[in-house]
Design an enzyme around this catalytic site. Structure first.
Site, PDB file in Angstrom:
ATOM      1  N   CYS A   1     -51.056 -20.393  10.846  1.00 25.82           N
ATOM      2  CA  CYS A   1     -49.700 -20.220  11.367  1.00 25.82           C
ATOM      3  C   CYS A   1     -49.564 -20.701  12.820  1.00 25.82           C
ATOM      4  CB  CYS A   1     -49.243 -18.783  11.209  1.00 25.82           C
ATOM      5  SG  CYS A   1     -47.432 -18.626  11.258  1.00 25.82           S
TER       6      CYS A   1
ATOM      7  N   HIS B   1     -50.607 -16.544   5.334  1.00 28.35           N
ATOM      8  CA  HIS B   1     -51.154 -15.282   5.826  1.00 28.35           C
ATOM      9  C   HIS B   1     -51.547 -14.409   4.635  1.00 28.35           C
ATOM     10  CE1 HIS B   1     -49.952 -15.783  10.006  1.00 28.35           C
ATOM     11  NE2 HIS B   1     -48.724 -16.089   9.640  1.00 28.35           N
TER      12      HIS B   1
END
Length: 251
Positions: free
Chosen positions: A93, A194
């Site tokens: 991310c 994630h």
């Protein structure tokens, strides 16, 4: 074997349970008789190019990314040198965004990047949130699926000819338009996924460990690892994949 990991900015880039990725690597290495030695690399601390077999950088909010961006950019030469020497790398991310050429935040924050991945990221006006499923082929003929969760405002555009991590089966991916997610450059992986990523995708954890072990041994080719009983991991992956198919990638 000892596998030495450089964990970049664990005190800043640590949301969405990304620390769990380190725990997975540690256990899966130990179950095969290897030792994972994790060294935190913080502000103004050097990446030890001749030591680290794997570099890891997690995700953070824009505030935390802004705090570390210039310090990380100052380490750009070290990151690139580590990659070129054969070290493995996983960027998640915010870390993924900063490993590109830079990230332009929603309020105009200009965050310089390392320039390892051939990509740029600009924040959009709506976040892309939901479960994701990818179709991947890191090794020729070995197709796998990756399941995870995404929550990002950034729209990441790969340069022409750049290699994505995978094709989006369900979810938004890099930008909600291209149909691709993440970036792969040799032994380096960047992704928005994630969850954390590795507990439900043990094959990717093993791929990273195999690349790191090849670096530790000084060999160009990574050797396959002995298989483990991944029944629970497979179940977690199946649940996540089904969730992505049923409700991923919707505003």
């Amino acid at each position: 074997m000892r596998i030495r990991v450089g964990h970049l900015y664990p005190d800043y880039l640590n949301i969405y349970a990304d620390r769990g990725n380190i725990a997975v690597l540690e256990r899966r290495a130990a179950w095969r008789g290897h030792e994972l030695l994790v060294e935190a690399v913080g502000m103004s601390e050097a990446i030890r190019v001749d030591v680290h077999d794997l570099l890891y950088i997690g995700g953070g909010q824009d505030r935390e990314q802004l705090l570390v961006a210039r310090d990380l950019a100052a380490k750009a030469e070290q990151v690139v040198e580590a990659h070129e020497s054969g070290a493995a790398l996983l960027a998640v991310c915010g870390g993924y965004q900063l490993l590109g050429r830079g990230y332009l935040g929603f309020h105009g924050e200009d965050m310089p990047g390392v320039g390892l991945f051939p990509l740029e990221t600009v924040a959009g006006d709506r976040r892309m949130i939901g479960d994701v499923l990818l179709d991947c082929e890191l090794d020729p003929g070995d197709r796998q699926t990756l399941a995870g969760f995404e929550n990002h405002a950034g729209r990441t555009r790969l340069d022409p000819g750049a290699t994505p991590l995978g094709r989006v089966v369900a979810g938004f991916g890099n930008d909600g338009e291209s149909g691709f997610e993440g970036c792969r450059l040799g032994r380096a992986i960047g992704t928005y996924l994630h969850g954390p990523l590795l507990p439900r995708n043990p094959w990717l954890a093993d791929w990273l460990l195999a690349q790191a072990l090849a670096h530790a041994r000084g060999t160009e080719e990574a050797e396959p690892l002995d298989p483990l009983d991944d029944a629970l991991e497979a179940e977690a992956h199946a649940v996540s994949a089904e969730r992505a198919k049923s409700r991923g990638g919707r505003y």
